[in-house]
Design an enzyme around this catalytic site. Structure first.
Site, short mmCIF file in Angstrom:
data_model
loop_
_atom_site.label_atom_id
_atom_site.label_comp_id
_atom_site.label_asym_id
_atom_site.label_seq_id
_atom_site.Cartn_x
_atom_site.Cartn_y
_atom_site.Cartn_z
N GLU A 44 19.61 104.74 33.99
CA GLU A 44 19.18 106.14 34.13
C GLU A 44 20.07 106.94 34.69
OE1 GLU A 44 14.76 106.74 35.10
OE2 GLU A 44 14.72 104.31 35.09
N ASP A 115 13.92 98.81 34.56
CA ASP A 115 13.18 98.70 35.83
C ASP A 115 11.99 97.91 35.61
OD1 ASP A 115 15.06 100.12 37.36
OD2 ASP A 115 14.04 102.14 37.17
N TYR A 324 14.99 96.24 44.40
CA TYR A 324 14.34 97.20 43.71
C TYR A 324 12.88 97.67 44.48
CZ TYR A 324 11.82 99.79 39.99
OH TYR A 324 11.16 100.89 39.09
#
EC number: 5.6.2.1
Length: 699
Positions: A44, A115, A324
């Protein structure tokens, strides 16, 4: 005005398009210079691309899509409510980006990092659909490190369509609510912007708290205590019965001040208590801690955390610092546990190791429903990059957040702190005073996580059955209304109620602020009059949408879709069945904004009414027919069918705004005292002390 915004938006899209085009062309030239790479990874963000390419070297080309590339159309509904067929389109301004990606991936193996949440899986699905990529092309990782990335590319998997379907259901539900309710809002309330599914439930929570504060009637009570050997012992029993502080009357207070001249120590209880380490951060707890300790808004916390995860430029190269940041799992990988154990052994000693490395990671959050995925907690990718070392690599705010994450993680893997707790009971006639104090005998995890002040040692000189001279003290106080929400406390409430998910908390709050339904004053969230009016309309016409129980139940159903237990279309159709009933009623029944107010008309001394006109909310006097603009800095509470204006009682200086830099929570405490209803009395405290300074004396 609307046209101007469209033009500005078109210009922005054009610039974004050109920027992405230039970036992708540059990547293409870079590919040619390296002889052509056979594998392409599409991520992204440019920052993430830079970090991953540095790790993988010349075998892979890593390019960025610069965010989402496909969504439901901006100017059309895009959903067939009968078949639930979705009409996706390339996001305006991203057309050339898509074309460039197609050219650069033609004939090559494509890998799509996802993700580890629904939205991430859906983005990967959109890309794979556009590129016609099938099979095992999804790679997942929770940290951007050499070990994690190389392991991920060795083990690609297929797209998890259950996750994708859960995200599609969420997107469709949000589109239905926003697209169908918003026009009705605009028709009735000109100032209203729109109505979102989850945001509306959050708005009601904030409005209910403000209404609760307005209805609150303070109760006077007295605090009664004695100072003895460095302790503050409070009155807790009268005639052998426990008494709550709020039940201590002025009569009791005066009696204690007049009659108590000395007290006898009747009991000492000493016990060892253990204070367990906190669990490592998940998204919500990171947001709350960053708000209370650093004063960071939720949106700022998530922005910095994302940059720390994707990688930032340092003098040692583009480096990722944390795992994350969107997760509701406190799980710690075996590799991370081992690294933390080695660090703790080396720097603190074996006694500082957690008795069970599983203790902290099993705590989890108190979220209603299930944790969205069994992923990892938020932690540093390398515990050896201590806050001291990171200070040389990061700017001030990035370092602050990293230090918070690093300390929390290391603390979670350390042993418990051990305290010796002393409890004292003092008696004088029918009155009993109690005091307690803790003395830390082993710091454990608090060696890195907190610093406690050392308590006084004077209390150890106290002996049972000894009598001590005292001079009791008393202070008048009032019960206080519940605090307004801060961003941190609202996130905690949303999490506990099961409303939204880690990836949505920041957006929920920011949307309410952007729409003007809520403002932030001294770090507290205060509903505007417009916010109350919108909430009132939604409560009357779409009660399910603002009901936190209903919203939480929808989240559970989305979880079941993700688990493969429910079909996403059936979930949406079930929602539509009830929603359509409310929608038809709202379309066909008349609804007027017409509230009584407690605002006095200057011309006739009657009370204004709150109405809505061509230019939004205004005040109208039914007696003399005069109208008055409603100022944007006026706050109020709609209770029943009446608007009560709130008045500002304290100056900024009285609230401590002069020279202090406060955290969100400390600022919130003063902000929570700032607005009161007109008929509420001032909350000033009176003190009644028998002596300004008294020392306990052994008789």
């Amino acid at each position: 005005m609307a046209k101007s915004k469209v033009v500005e938006k078109d210009k922005k899209n054009e610039l974004d398009n050109q920027s992405a085009d230039i970036e992708l062309k540059g990547q293409s030239k870079n590919e040619e210079s390296k002889g052509g790479k056979k594998k392409v990874i599409i991520v992204e963000s440019p920052a993430k691309a830079k970090t991953i390419e540095r790790i993988l070297g010349n075998d892979y080309q890593v390019i960025s899509s610069k965010g989402h590339i496909r969504d439901l159309p901006q100017k059309q509904f895009g959903v067939d409510l009968n078949s639930l067929k979705l009409d996706f389109e390339i996001i305006p301004g991203k057309e050339s980006v898509v074309e460039q990606i197609k050219k650069m991936t033609s004939g090559k193996e494509v890998l799509l990092p996802s993700d580890q949440d629904r939205e991430g899986e859906a983005i990967a699905w959109h890309l794979s659909t556009i590129l016609g990529v099938k099979g095992k092309n999804i790679i997942t990782f929770t940290e951007i490190t050499e070990r994690a990335i190389k392991e991920a590319v060795k083990n690609p998997r297929e797209i998890d369509m259950n996750k994708v379907n859960a995200q599609l259901a969420r997107r469709v539900l949000d589109r239905i609510v926003g697209y169908m309710i918003s026009p009705l809002l605009w028709r009735i309330i000109k100032d209203a912007r729109s109505a979102g599914r989850v945001q509306s439930a959050a708005l009601k929570i904030i409005c209910e708290r403000e209404r609760e504060r307005y209805r609150f009637v303070p109760q006077k009570y007295f605090k009664v205590w004695i100072d003895i050997a460095g302790l503050k012992a409070y009155l807790t029993k009268v005639d052998g019965k426990k008494i709550k502080p709020t039940d201590i009357t002025e009569e009791i207070s005066k009696d204690v001040l007049q009659k108590v001249k000395s007290v006898r120590l009747v009991d000492i209880d000493v016990k060892e208590v253990r204070k367990n380490p906190p669990a490592p951060f998940i998204t919500s707890t990171l947001q709350q801690d960053a708000a209370s300790k650093l004063g960071f808004p939720v949106s700022k916390t998530m922005k910095i955390a994302q940059e720390l995860y994707e990688g930032v430029d340092t003098k040692e190269g583009h480096t990722a610092f944390i795992t994350y940041m969107r997760t509701d799992s406190t799980r710690v990988s075996d590799v991370a546990k081992e690294a933390a154990e080695k660090f703790i052994l080396k720097n603190f000693g074996r006694e500082y190791l957690n008795e069970s490395s599983e203790v902290a990671s099993k705590k989890g959050s108190k979220t209603k429903g299930k944790v969205q995925d069994a992923h990892e907690c938020i932690r540093p990718v390398d515990v050896n990059i201590t806050p001291e070392k990171a200070k040389e690599l990061l700017d001030k705010d990035h370092h602050k957040l990293y230090e918070l994450i690093w300390k929390r993680f290391i603390a979670s893997q350390m042993s418990s702190a051990i305290y010796k707790q002393y409890s004292y009971d003092f008696e004088s006639g029918k009155y009993v005073f109690e005091a307690s104090i803790r003395e830390r005998i082993f710091d454990g995890f608090e060696k890195v996580y907190t610093i406690d002040n050392e308590p006084s040692e004077k209390h150890k000189e106290l002996k049972v059955d000894q009598e001590y001279l005292v001079e009791p003290k008393s202070a008048e106080a009032q019960t206080t209304p519940p605090d307004r929400y801060t961003e941190a406390s609202l996130v905690k409430t949303l999490e506990m109620e099961g409303i939204g998910r880690p990836s949505t908390y920041a957006t929920i709050i920011q949307t309410l602020l952007d729409r003007g339904y809520v403002v932030k004053k001294r770090k507290t969230l205060i509903p505007t009059i417009l916010g109350f009016v919108v909430n009132h309309y939604l409560e009357q016409r779409f009660p399910d949408i603002v009901d936190k129980g209903f919203t939480a139940e929808m989240e559970k159903e989305l979880d079941e879709v993700e688990n493969g237990k429910k079909d996403w279309k059936e979930v949406v159709k079930s929602f539509l069945k009830e929603f359509n009933k409310d929608l038809e009623r709202a379309k066909n029944e008349f609804f007027a904004i017409d509230f009584d107010t407690d605002i006095t008309c200057e011309d006739c001394s009657g009370n204004y009414k709150l109405k809505v006109g061509k230019y939004g909310l205004y005040l109208h006097c039914p007696n003399c027919k005069t109208n008055k603009a409603l100022k944007s800095d006026v706050f109020g509470v709609i209770d029943g069918n009446k608007l009560y204006v709130l008045e500002e009682q304290e100056s900024q200086e009285e609230n401590g705004e002069k020279n202090s830099v406060q955290s969100e929570e400390s600022s919130a405490n003063s902000g929570n005292r700032k607005f009161y209803r007109k008929r509420r009395t001032s909350g000033s405290k009176k003190s009644s002390t028998k002596s300004a300074s008294s020392k306990a004396k052994k008789k």
